[in-house]
Design a protein around this motif. Sequence first.
Motif: not given
Length: 415
Positions: A9, A34, A38, A40
């Motif tokens: 992240a 990410t 979230g 990607p």
Amino acid sequence: MVVSACPYALDLTGSHLAEEAARLRQHGPAARVTLPDGVPAWAVTRHSSARRLLVDPRISKDARRHWPPLADGRIGEDWPLYHWVSAQNMLTAYGTEHTRLRRLVSGAFTPRRSAAMRPRVQTLTAALLKALAARPAGQSVDLITHFALELPVQVICELFGVLDEGDRHTLRHGLSESVRTSARAEEVRQAQTSVHQALAQLVAVKRLAPADDLTSALIAARDEDGTRLSESELVDTLMLVIGAGYETTVNLLGNAIVELLSHPDQLRQVRDGAVGWDAVVEETLRMRGPAAFVPLRFALQDIDLGEGVVIRQGDAVLISFAATGLDPDEHGSDAARFDVARGERRDHLAFGHGVHYCLGASLARLEAAVALPALFERFPHMRLARPVQELEPTVSFVTNGYRSVPAVLTPEPGR
């Protein structure tokens, strides 16, 4: 900071860009990361991989056409980075659309036109330095607010005919909020709305009373042939070029000031004439590039980067322009060290590469080449008011600079 196994992240505050980039680089030519909620993406921090992808025709910046999550509605206005993928301007265009939009603006930012602005940049710089010199000796002053930000704002606003001080404040605040990637979606929307309203009003005024400025020139291009520039493209293009025209230069000036004040031995070389100011500018661009990650690019088909990394069709790609300048494979084992003795090398990617190369690069370099020597000549005893480790970075993973640079310009009397 520890980067765990991918996907990682990304730190949206941009608090540790260099450390984050070094760890991501270990995962190969691109690393799985990410984004907010979230979402990607692939993060590219190596110079060679970035340079390759920046000229690869299989990479697009048009999310509307080439990013499935946006096309099928999984990404909407409530996504904090939505405005980075939904705007209609050069930044998000691909192919002939990008060529069309860029051609309308490129003539305004040629090296020759930028060079012609030198006298005006010198005048504006002198006025800002005069105001700084009027402050009481020994007191701290924020060089971002009162110098590094003020100069490029004045330059770009004059270029585009933004003369009203209230409009300048609205644009400055709204565009700054737009790059604060830790902001909530609603905060970004409010900032974007204020900027759009201000620019739409600017367009209305200039349409009624054209002047010798770039806004009037863009309106003329749009009105002469509406197919060349739609009304929404006109406003989005103004937002892009005005925002990019000052944000990059603010960070370039602030970063150079901090590096020189943190390395007095190198500052001495510059003052003695052993190293030129152009070398200072290029080394700052390489080692402390003003832009970090710039969302987003998208793969039109599978791209094999080697080392087992394959970017699949439709995948989002983030390139860290700040990280590429710190790549030891490209810039040596001491890449993380500021060293003006490297000379005027321009083999960095601070302004991008390929068709999306920053149009304002020559103007940013000019402003730095004028402002930096003038500042250090006017205040030869200038020093940071706080240790460099305590300076706060901008709260963004898009920009790479400092929120403030407190400095004491002149010593107190008798000291």
